[in-house]
Every structure is written in structure tokens, then in C-alpha cells.
Design a protein around this motif. Structure first.
Motif: not given
Length: 64
Positions: A45-62
Motif C-alpha cells: 500500500r505504501a508503494i501504491e501511494r508512492l506510485r500514485a503520487s509520482v504519477k500525479l506529479a508527472v501528469e501535472r508537470l506534463g
């Protein structure tokens, strides 16, 4: 004892591969271990939260 060791190390190895993939930009991994109620589930679950956070950050940067 081999069966127990395998039950513990297999999911940890899988989570390690997923975390490594996330570090390389693979943000589409499916983490099945999140449904577990033990420490491996907590780690998943911690890795899933990390994955979701990184994905959101990448989407925002894009979008900028």
C-alpha cells in the motif's frame, strides 16, 4: 520451512521489481499485494501511494 520462506520472499521480490519500475518511470504497475493484511500488504500500500503520487506529479508537470 522452504514454503514459508517462499511465501515471504516472492511478494517482496515482486514489490522490489515494482518499486524499481516506478523509479524508472513505469507508473502503470498493478500491485495485487495491497489486499494483504500483513506487513507485506502495508508495504504494498505504501508503494501504491508512492506510485500514485509520482504519477500525479508527472501528469501535472506534463500539462504545464
Amino acid at each position: 520451512s522452504y514454503g514459508l520462506a517462499s511465501r515471504l520472499t516472492q511478494p517482496i521480490r515482486r514489490l522490489t521489481r515494482i518499486a524499481d519500475g516506478i523509479s524508472r518511470g513505469n507508473l502503470g504497475a498493478n500491485i495485487a499485494e495491497t489486499k494483504r493484511s500483513d506487513e507485506i500488504g502495508s508495504l504494498a500500500r505504501a508503494i501504491e501511494r508512492l506510485r500514485a503520487s509520482v504519477k500525479l506529479a508527472v501528469e501535472r508537470l506534463g500539462t504545464k
